[in-house]
Write a protein that holds these residues in place. Sequence first.
Motif, PDB file in Angstrom:
ATOM      1  N   ALA A 119       0.727  -1.315   0.115  1.00  0.00           N
ATOM      2  CA  ALA A 119       0.161   0.041  -0.125  1.00  0.00           C
ATOM      3  C   ALA A 119       0.928   1.218  -0.029  1.00  0.00           C
ATOM      4  O   ALA A 119       2.022   1.194   0.252  1.00  0.00           O
ATOM      5  CB  ALA A 119      -0.873   0.027   1.302  1.00  0.00           C
ATOM      6  N   PHE A 120       0.404   2.470  -0.111  1.00  0.00           N
ATOM      7  CA  PHE A 120       0.981   3.504  -0.207  1.00  0.00           C
ATOM      8  C   PHE A 120       0.898   3.892   1.281  1.00  0.00           C
ATOM      9  O   PHE A 120       0.302   3.607   2.155  1.00  0.00           O
ATOM     10  CB  PHE A 120       0.342   4.845  -0.786  1.00  0.00           C
ATOM     11  N   ASN A 121       2.007   4.726   1.704  1.00  0.00           N
ATOM     12  CA  ASN A 121       2.375   5.176   3.161  1.00  0.00           C
ATOM     13  C   ASN A 121       1.541   6.089   3.409  1.00  0.00           C
ATOM     14  O   ASN A 121       2.007   7.195   3.629  1.00  0.00           O
ATOM     15  CB  ASN A 121       3.726   5.282   3.073  1.00  0.00           C
ATOM     16  N   ILE A 122       0.284   5.859   3.686  1.00  0.00           N
ATOM     17  CA  ILE A 122      -0.846   6.885   3.915  1.00  0.00           C
ATOM     18  C   ILE A 122      -1.786   6.624   5.057  1.00  0.00           C
ATOM     19  O   ILE A 122      -1.813   5.314   5.264  1.00  0.00           O
ATOM     20  CB  ILE A 122      -1.314   7.418   2.606  1.00  0.00           C
ATOM     21  N   GLY A 123      -2.356   7.649   5.638  1.00  0.00           N
ATOM     22  CA  GLY A 123      -3.582   7.132   6.378  1.00  0.00           C
ATOM     23  C   GLY A 123      -3.234   6.233   7.567  1.00  0.00           C
ATOM     24  O   GLY A 123      -1.982   6.157   8.202  1.00  0.00           O
ATOM     25  N   GLY A 124      -4.007   5.244   7.556  1.00  0.00           N
ATOM     26  CA  GLY A 124      -4.001   4.139   8.772  1.00  0.00           C
ATOM     27  C   GLY A 124      -2.834   3.176   8.079  1.00  0.00           C
ATOM     28  O   GLY A 124      -2.860   2.079   8.789  1.00  0.00           O
ATOM     29  N   MET A 125      -2.618   3.221   7.009  1.00  0.00           N
ATOM     30  CA  MET A 125      -1.973   1.940   6.523  1.00  0.00           C
ATOM     31  C   MET A 125      -0.540   1.624   7.392  1.00  0.00           C
ATOM     32  O   MET A 125      -0.293   0.392   7.540  1.00  0.00           O
ATOM     33  CB  MET A 125      -1.252   2.255   5.106  1.00  0.00           C
ATOM     34  N   PRO A 126       0.160   2.512   7.808  1.00  0.00           N
ATOM     35  CA  PRO A 126       1.498   2.269   8.547  1.00  0.00           C
ATOM     36  C   PRO A 126       0.944   1.595  10.052  1.00  0.00           C
ATOM     37  O   PRO A 126       1.872   1.045  10.788  1.00  0.00           O
ATOM     38  CB  PRO A 126       2.174   3.738   9.097  1.00  0.00           C
ATOM     39  N   ASP A 127      -0.456   1.939  10.598  1.00  0.00           N
ATOM     40  CA  ASP A 127      -0.471   1.286  11.661  1.00  0.00           C
ATOM     41  C   ASP A 127      -0.572  -0.295  11.535  1.00  0.00           C
ATOM     42  O   ASP A 127      -0.473  -0.834  12.466  1.00  0.00           O
ATOM     43  CB  ASP A 127      -2.068   1.540  12.130  1.00  0.00           C
ATOM     44  N   MET A 128      -0.995  -0.682  10.449  1.00  0.00           N
ATOM     45  CA  MET A 128      -1.345  -2.286  10.151  1.00  0.00           C
ATOM     46  C   MET A 128       0.010  -2.823   9.453  1.00  0.00           C
ATOM     47  O   MET A 128       0.511  -3.973   9.710  1.00  0.00           O
ATOM     48  CB  MET A 128      -2.426  -2.592   9.483  1.00  0.00           C
ATOM     49  N   ILE A 129       0.628  -2.119   8.550  1.00  0.00           N
ATOM     50  CA  ILE A 129       1.781  -2.635   7.675  1.00  0.00           C
ATOM     51  C   ILE A 129       3.237  -2.070   8.091  1.00  0.00           C
ATOM     52  O   ILE A 129       3.269  -0.976   8.256  1.00  0.00           O
ATOM     53  CB  ILE A 129       1.539  -2.301   6.328  1.00  0.00           C
ATOM     54  N   ASP A 130       3.994  -3.122   8.611  1.00  0.00           N
ATOM     55  CA  ASP A 130       5.240  -2.671   8.835  1.00  0.00           C
ATOM     56  C   ASP A 130       6.153  -3.030   7.539  1.00  0.00           C
ATOM     57  O   ASP A 130       6.071  -3.999   7.356  1.00  0.00           O
ATOM     58  CB  ASP A 130       5.569  -3.668  10.309  1.00  0.00           C
ATOM     59  N   HIS A 131       6.703  -1.960   7.245  1.00  0.00           N
ATOM     60  CA  HIS A 131       7.504  -2.026   5.865  1.00  0.00           C
ATOM     61  C   HIS A 131       8.793  -3.096   5.706  1.00  0.00           C
ATOM     62  O   HIS A 131       9.343  -3.230   6.834  1.00  0.00           O
ATOM     63  CB  HIS A 131       8.173  -0.711   5.709  1.00  0.00           C
ATOM     64  N   ARG A 132       8.431  -3.992   4.973  1.00  0.00           N
ATOM     65  CA  ARG A 132       9.407  -5.106   4.766  1.00  0.00           C
ATOM     66  C   ARG A 132       9.350  -5.797   5.838  1.00  0.00           C
ATOM     67  O   ARG A 132      10.372  -6.963   5.865  1.00  0.00           O
ATOM     68  CB  ARG A 132      10.884  -4.459   4.465  1.00  0.00           C
ATOM     69  N   ILE A 133       8.376  -5.872   6.523  1.00  0.00           N
ATOM     70  CA  ILE A 133       8.094  -6.945   7.653  1.00  0.00           C
ATOM     71  C   ILE A 133       6.867  -8.036   7.531  1.00  0.00           C
ATOM     72  O   ILE A 133       6.968  -9.219   7.415  1.00  0.00           O
ATOM     73  CB  ILE A 133       7.914  -6.332   8.899  1.00  0.00           C
ATOM     74  N   ASN A 134       5.773  -7.284   7.249  1.00  0.00           N
ATOM     75  CA  ASN A 134       4.497  -8.043   6.763  1.00  0.00           C
ATOM     76  C   ASN A 134       3.931  -7.518   5.524  1.00  0.00           C
ATOM     77  O   ASN A 134       2.970  -7.816   5.043  1.00  0.00           O
ATOM     78  CB  ASN A 134       3.661  -8.010   7.952  1.00  0.00           C
ATOM     79  N   GLY A 135       4.807  -6.533   4.798  1.00  0.00           N
ATOM     80  CA  GLY A 135       4.159  -5.902   3.496  1.00  0.00           C
ATOM     81  C   GLY A 135       5.340  -4.882   3.114  1.00  0.00           C
ATOM     82  O   GLY A 135       6.218  -5.046   3.470  1.00  0.00           O
ATOM     83  N   TYR A 136       4.733  -4.006   2.512  1.00  0.00           N
ATOM     84  CA  TYR A 136       5.513  -2.970   1.845  1.00  0.00           C
ATOM     85  C   TYR A 136       4.730  -1.723   1.834  1.00  0.00           C
ATOM     86  O   TYR A 136       3.558  -1.578   1.238  1.00  0.00           O
ATOM     87  CB  TYR A 136       5.923  -3.355   0.412  1.00  0.00           C
TER      88      TYR A 136
END
Length: 414
Positions: free
Chosen positions: A340-357
Motif C-alpha cells: 500500500a501507499f504510506n498514507i493514513g492508517g496503513m502504517p498502523d497495520m503494515i510494517d514496511h518489509r516486515i509483513n508487507g511494503y
Amino acid sequence: MNLIMLNSYDSAGGAAIATYRLHRGLRSVGVDSHMMVLRKGTDDCSVIGPLNKWERARAILRTKLVRVSAKLFRGHQQSLFSPAWLPERLASKVAKFSPDIVHLFWVSDGFFRIETLKTFKQPIVWTLHDMWPFTGGCHYDDECGKFRQSCGNCPVLRSESEHDLSRRVWARKRKSWEGVPIVVVATSYWLADMARSSSLFRDRRVEVIPNGIDTEKYKPMSKEAARAAYMLPQDKHLILFSAFNATSDKRKGNQFLARALEIMSQAGWGSKTELVIIGATRPEVPHEMGMKVHYMGHLHDEISQVVLYSAADVVAAPSMQENLSNTVLESLSCGTPVVAFNIGGMPDMIDHRINGYLATPFEPTDLARGMMWVLENKDRHAILSQRARQTVVERYPLLAIANRYLALYQSMLK
C-alpha cells in the motif's frame, strides 16, 4: 451495561462491517449492546432497523434524497458529501432503550441530523471511520485541510465561495455541539491526528482504538484449495485488489494500480502474474492492466472473502486517503502480505518489509517495486505471510478490542 450503537447500516460498507463486528464482540464480553440502523441487512435480533415495508421504503428514500440533494450543488459529482439536514426521530428511539452510553459510528445517508447530538441525555462516544464528523460535509478532504479552520471553498463541491454549503454545515456543527461532552475514538493514529488538529474536535478527548477482527474466521487456508474453489490458476502469481466500487472510486487508487501493473508487465511479470478484483464486475470495455484480470464482482459473505484472500499471493491497497482498511486487516489475518501507499492508517497495520511494503505515496513505480519484492522470493514470502498473520493475532483480536471499549465505557460512568 446497556449500550446503543448508532450506525447507518449493519452490513453495507466498511464502517458497517467493522461496527457490527464490534457489536458482536461487545455482546461476547457481557455488554447488553443493541445496534440501531437506518437500513438493516442482517437477521440479528439485536440490530434495530425498519420494522415494515413502509419504513424500509422510507429509509431508502431518505438515502436517495440526501445524495441527490448534495449533487445539486455546483460541481459536486461523485465524492460523498453529507449535509445531515433531514429531520429524524433518532433521539426518541434511543431514549426508549434507556442506555447507559450512546455510541455513534458512521451516521450519514439521512440517518442522523447534526442538531440531534445535543439532545442525547447519556454520555456519548463517537468512533470515527472517516473525516466527516469534523469537516463541513466531506468524508475525505482530498488533502485540502480546511477542516482545521472553518471550511468553505470546498474542493469536493468544487466551490469558489467562502460561504458555501461546507461552511454552513461546519457552522451548524460548531453551534450544535458546543459544550456537548463527547469522547472521540479514532481507529487509526492518522485519523486521531486529523481530529486533534480540527477546529471542531481539537479540545475534545481523543482516544485510539483500532477495529478488531475474529481471527478464527479470518485465518489462512490452503492456497491450492482456495484457487481451485474459484478456478484460479495454480501456476501464476495472483495479486488481489479489493474495495467497494474498486474501479470507479478514484480514492481507492485503481489508476495507480493500473500503471504499476503495466510497469510490472514491462519488467517481465505480465505472463506469470494475474490480477483478481473484488468489488467490480467486468466492464464492457475492460481497462488495460498489463495482465489478465479476474473480476469477482461484489462478495457478501466472509467465507468467500477468506477463500480469495488465501488464494492471493499479495494484496494491493493503493488508496489515496484511507483510515483503517478492513481489506488490509482481513488480508493480513489470512496471512497475505499487503502493498500500500504510506498514507493514513496503513502504517498502523503494515510494517514496511516486515509483513508487507509501504510505497512512496502515489508513485506507481514504487508500488510496482513493492509487489515485485513481495513476490520474487518464495522463502521471503513465507516469512512475510507468517508475520502478517502474527500482526493481527497480536494487535487486533476482536475480544481484546471489545474489552478496551468496555474499559472506556466504565471509565466514563465512574
